[in-house]
Write a protein that holds these residues in place. Structure first.
Motif, PDB file in Angstrom:
ATOM      1  N   PHE A  16      -1.510   2.978 -41.700  1.00 38.08           N
ATOM      2  CA  PHE A  16      -1.918   3.524 -40.412  1.00 38.08           C
ATOM      3  C   PHE A  16      -1.378   2.684 -39.258  1.00 38.08           C
ATOM      4  CE2 PHE A  16      -4.827   5.950 -43.036  1.00 38.08           C
ATOM      5  CZ  PHE A  16      -4.792   7.179 -42.409  1.00 38.08           C
ATOM      6  N   MET A  17      -1.269   1.376 -39.442  1.00 36.56           N
ATOM      7  CA  MET A  17      -0.668   0.531 -38.399  1.00 36.56           C
ATOM      8  C   MET A  17       0.819   0.862 -38.243  1.00 36.56           C
ATOM      9  SD  MET A  17      -2.541  -3.210 -38.592  1.00 36.56           S
ATOM     10  CE  MET A  17      -1.935  -3.615 -40.206  1.00 36.56           C
ATOM     11  N   GLU A  18       1.469   1.217 -39.345  1.00 31.02           N
ATOM     12  CA  GLU A  18       2.878   1.609 -39.295  1.00 31.02           C
ATOM     13  C   GLU A  18       3.036   2.926 -38.523  1.00 31.02           C
ATOM     14  OE1 GLU A  18       6.835   0.742 -40.046  1.00 31.02           O
ATOM     15  OE2 GLU A  18       5.150  -0.470 -40.719  1.00 31.02           O
ATOM     16  N   VAL A  19       2.092   3.855 -38.691  1.00 30.25           N
ATOM     17  CA  VAL A  19       2.111   5.109 -37.935  1.00 30.25           C
ATOM     18  C   VAL A  19       2.009   4.799 -36.439  1.00 30.25           C
ATOM     19  CG1 VAL A  19       0.808   7.223 -37.403  1.00 30.25           C
ATOM     20  CG2 VAL A  19       1.179   6.557 -39.779  1.00 30.25           C
ATOM     21  N   ARG A  20       1.103   3.923 -36.102  1.00 29.11           N
ATOM     22  CA  ARG A  20       0.900   3.518 -34.700  1.00 29.11           C
ATOM     23  C   ARG A  20       2.175   2.881 -34.134  1.00 29.11           C
ATOM     24  NH1 ARG A  20      -1.198  -0.190 -31.014  1.00 29.11           N
ATOM     25  NH2 ARG A  20      -3.127   0.446 -30.008  1.00 29.11           N
ATOM     26  N   ALA A  21       2.776   1.990 -34.916  1.00 27.24           N
ATOM     27  CA  ALA A  21       3.997   1.300 -34.472  1.00 27.24           C
ATOM     28  C   ALA A  21       5.148   2.286 -34.296  1.00 27.24           C
ATOM     29  CB  ALA A  21       4.375   0.205 -35.463  1.00 27.24           C
ATOM     30  N   LEU A  22       5.246   3.271 -35.188  1.00 25.84           N
ATOM     31  CA  LEU A  22       6.309   4.273 -35.090  1.00 25.84           C
ATOM     32  C   LEU A  22       6.142   5.103 -33.821  1.00 25.84           C
ATOM     33  CD1 LEU A  22       8.737   5.835 -36.236  1.00 25.84           C
ATOM     34  CD2 LEU A  22       7.094   7.211 -37.564  1.00 25.84           C
ATOM     35  N   PHE A  23       4.931   5.539 -33.541  1.00 27.76           N
ATOM     36  CA  PHE A  23       4.674   6.312 -32.320  1.00 27.76           C
ATOM     37  C   PHE A  23       5.044   5.472 -31.101  1.00 27.76           C
ATOM     38  CE2 PHE A  23       1.881   7.392 -28.776  1.00 27.76           C
ATOM     39  CZ  PHE A  23       2.201   8.731 -28.595  1.00 27.76           C
ATOM     40  N   ASP A  24       4.617   4.232 -31.076  1.00 31.56           N
ATOM     41  CA  ASP A  24       4.898   3.321 -29.970  1.00 31.56           C
ATOM     42  C   ASP A  24       6.408   3.167 -29.773  1.00 31.56           C
ATOM     43  OD1 ASP A  24       4.113   1.382 -27.946  1.00 31.56           O
ATOM     44  OD2 ASP A  24       4.714  -0.170 -29.370  1.00 31.56           O
ATOM     45  N   LYS A  25       7.126   2.971 -30.865  1.00 33.11           N
ATOM     46  CA  LYS A  25       8.582   2.783 -30.817  1.00 33.11           C
ATOM     47  C   LYS A  25       9.285   4.032 -30.282  1.00 33.11           C
ATOM     48  CE  LYS A  25      12.241   2.586 -34.213  1.00 33.11           C
ATOM     49  NZ  LYS A  25      12.441   3.968 -34.390  1.00 33.11           N
ATOM     50  N   GLU A  26       8.875   5.183 -30.767  1.00 35.72           N
ATOM     51  CA  GLU A  26       9.508   6.440 -30.342  1.00 35.72           C
ATOM     52  C   GLU A  26       9.269   6.709 -28.848  1.00 35.72           C
ATOM     53  OE1 GLU A  26      11.523   8.577 -32.160  1.00 35.72           O
ATOM     54  OE2 GLU A  26      11.475   7.015 -33.695  1.00 35.72           O
ATOM     55  N   VAL A  27       8.073   6.466 -28.374  1.00 40.07           N
ATOM     56  CA  VAL A  27       7.789   6.693 -26.954  1.00 40.07           C
ATOM     57  C   VAL A  27       8.544   5.668 -26.101  1.00 40.07           C
ATOM     58  CG1 VAL A  27       5.995   6.748 -25.175  1.00 40.07           C
ATOM     59  CG2 VAL A  27       5.577   7.821 -27.393  1.00 40.07           C
ATOM     60  N   ASN A  28       8.617   4.427 -26.572  1.00 38.37           N
ATOM     61  CA  ASN A  28       9.390   3.416 -25.834  1.00 38.37           C
ATOM     62  C   ASN A  28      10.853   3.824 -25.712  1.00 38.37           C
ATOM     63  OD1 ASN A  28       7.199   1.778 -25.330  1.00 38.37           O
ATOM     64  ND2 ASN A  28       7.583   0.432 -27.078  1.00 38.37           N
ATOM     65  N   GLU A  29      11.397   4.435 -26.757  1.00 35.69           N
ATOM     66  CA  GLU A  29      12.786   4.911 -26.699  1.00 35.69           C
ATOM     67  C   GLU A  29      12.940   6.028 -25.666  1.00 35.69           C
ATOM     68  OE1 GLU A  29      14.130   5.879 -30.660  1.00 35.69           O
ATOM     69  OE2 GLU A  29      13.947   3.792 -31.319  1.00 35.69           O
ATOM     70  N   ILE A  30      11.934   6.890 -25.557  1.00 35.97           N
ATOM     71  CA  ILE A  30      11.962   7.948 -24.542  1.00 35.97           C
ATOM     72  C   ILE A  30      11.964   7.328 -23.152  1.00 35.97           C
ATOM     73  CG2 ILE A  30      10.617   9.834 -23.500  1.00 35.97           C
ATOM     74  CD1 ILE A  30       9.728  10.589 -26.357  1.00 35.97           C
ATOM     75  N   ILE A  31      11.117   6.325 -22.960  1.00 38.54           N
ATOM     76  CA  ILE A  31      11.044   5.647 -21.660  1.00 38.54           C
ATOM     77  C   ILE A  31      12.385   5.003 -21.327  1.00 38.54           C
ATOM     78  CG2 ILE A  31      10.003   3.698 -20.402  1.00 38.54           C
ATOM     79  CD1 ILE A  31       7.403   4.273 -22.006  1.00 38.54           C
ATOM     80  N   GLN A  32      12.965   4.273 -22.266  1.00 31.47           N
ATOM     81  CA  GLN A  32      14.241   3.586 -22.029  1.00 31.47           C
ATOM     82  C   GLN A  32      15.352   4.581 -21.729  1.00 31.47           C
ATOM     83  OE1 GLN A  32      14.746   1.194 -25.533  1.00 31.47           O
ATOM     84  NE2 GLN A  32      13.265  -0.343 -24.868  1.00 31.47           N
ATOM     85  N   ASP A  33      15.378   5.680 -22.473  1.00 29.45           N
ATOM     86  CA  ASP A  33      16.405   6.699 -22.247  1.00 29.45           C
ATOM     87  C   ASP A  33      16.259   7.302 -20.852  1.00 29.45           C
ATOM     88  OD1 ASP A  33      18.602   8.434 -23.349  1.00 29.45           O
ATOM     89  OD2 ASP A  33      17.116   9.981 -22.825  1.00 29.45           O
ATOM     90  N   PHE A  34      15.024   7.576 -20.446  1.00 30.34           N
ATOM     91  CA  PHE A  34      14.819   8.158 -19.124  1.00 30.34           C
ATOM     92  C   PHE A  34      15.202   7.168 -18.022  1.00 30.34           C
ATOM     93  CE2 PHE A  34      12.357   9.113 -15.316  1.00 30.34           C
ATOM     94  CZ  PHE A  34      12.819  10.388 -15.059  1.00 30.34           C
ATOM     95  N   GLN A  35      14.880   5.908 -18.221  1.00 28.05           N
ATOM     96  CA  GLN A  35      15.224   4.904 -17.210  1.00 28.05           C
ATOM     97  C   GLN A  35      16.747   4.777 -17.047  1.00 28.05           C
ATOM     98  OE1 GLN A  35      12.928   1.598 -18.736  1.00 28.05           O
ATOM     99  NE2 GLN A  35      11.317   1.905 -17.204  1.00 28.05           N
ATOM    100  N   LYS A  36      17.478   4.992 -18.131  1.00 30.39           N
ATOM    101  CA  LYS A  36      18.947   4.940 -18.058  1.00 30.39           C
ATOM    102  C   LYS A  36      19.528   6.184 -17.402  1.00 30.39           C
ATOM    103  CE  LYS A  36      19.543   2.216 -22.275  1.00 30.39           C
ATOM    104  NZ  LYS A  36      19.947   2.293 -23.676  1.00 30.39           N
ATOM    105  N   THR A  37      19.011   7.354 -17.774  1.00 32.17           N
ATOM    106  CA  THR A  37      19.626   8.612 -17.350  1.00 32.17           C
ATOM    107  C   THR A  37      18.970   9.260 -16.143  1.00 32.17           C
ATOM    108  OG1 THR A  37      18.229   9.950 -18.803  1.00 32.17           O
ATOM    109  CG2 THR A  37      20.320   9.119 -19.730  1.00 32.17           C
ATOM    110  N   ASN A  38      17.651   9.085 -16.005  1.00 31.17           N
ATOM    111  CA  ASN A  38      16.886   9.728 -14.941  1.00 31.17           C
ATOM    112  C   ASN A  38      17.060  11.255 -14.984  1.00 31.17           C
ATOM    113  OD1 ASN A  38      14.947   8.997 -13.109  1.00 31.17           O
ATOM    114  ND2 ASN A  38      16.335   8.965 -11.359  1.00 31.17           N
TER     115      ASN A  38
END
Length: 154
Positions: free
Chosen positions: A34-56
């Motif tokens: 379950f901690m791995e599920v949490r970490a995966l969700f966190d990682k995926e959302v962080n990637e969305i944030i980083q992608d948006f910050q680059k591309t806007n």
């Protein structure tokens, strides 16, 4: 009536003293899954944030959020979560011989199903709390995504 007393005595003497230690042992792999599920969700959302910050790019943001919604059904990305629970196979083998625990695969499969459900709930909640189409100010989008992610993880 004739079975009740011997059955209760058997449970009290042969099973109940071991329940706490058995649960503690089983919760290790379950918790790490379950901690791995949490970490995966966190990682995926962080990637969305980083992608948006680059591309806007709001269109790309919507695509990324739509892709996040498929995460619970992405067996490749969910596999590390499921593998953590596979450690139950070894732990339950010992219980099988000591306490006649059967259907080990069912226990593992049910746990993995709960993990997938948890991820489904997380991405659904994320989508409900954050809708890219309602974001007028693109400067605040990354901050909003982060706040929504933290709310979901809470």
């Amino acid at each position: 009536a004739s079975v009740s007393e011997p059955a209760q005595k058997c449970c009290t003497e042969n099973i109940q003293p071991f329940l706490t230690s058995i649960l503690e042992e089983l919760m290790g792999p379950v918790s790490s899954g379950f901690m791995e599920v949490r970490a995966l969700f966190d990682k995926e959302v962080n990637e969305i944030i980083q992608d948006f910050q680059k591309t806007n790019d709001m269109t790309r943001l919507k695509e990324n959020v739509d892709q996040l919604m498929t995460l619970p059904f992405n067996s490749v990305k969910m596999e590390p979560c499921y593998l953590k629970v596979n450690l139950l196979q070894e732990l339950l083998q010992d219980l099988k011989s000591r306490f006649k625990v059967y259907h080990i695969d069912f226990v593992i499969q049910r746990t993995q199903n709960f993990m997938q459900e948890l991820m489904e709930n997380a991405v659904y909640t994320f989508e409900q709390l954050f809708s890219p189409s309602h974001q007028a100010d693109s400067a605040k989008v990354a901050t909003t995504i982060e706040k929504v992610k933290l709310r979901v993880l809470k």
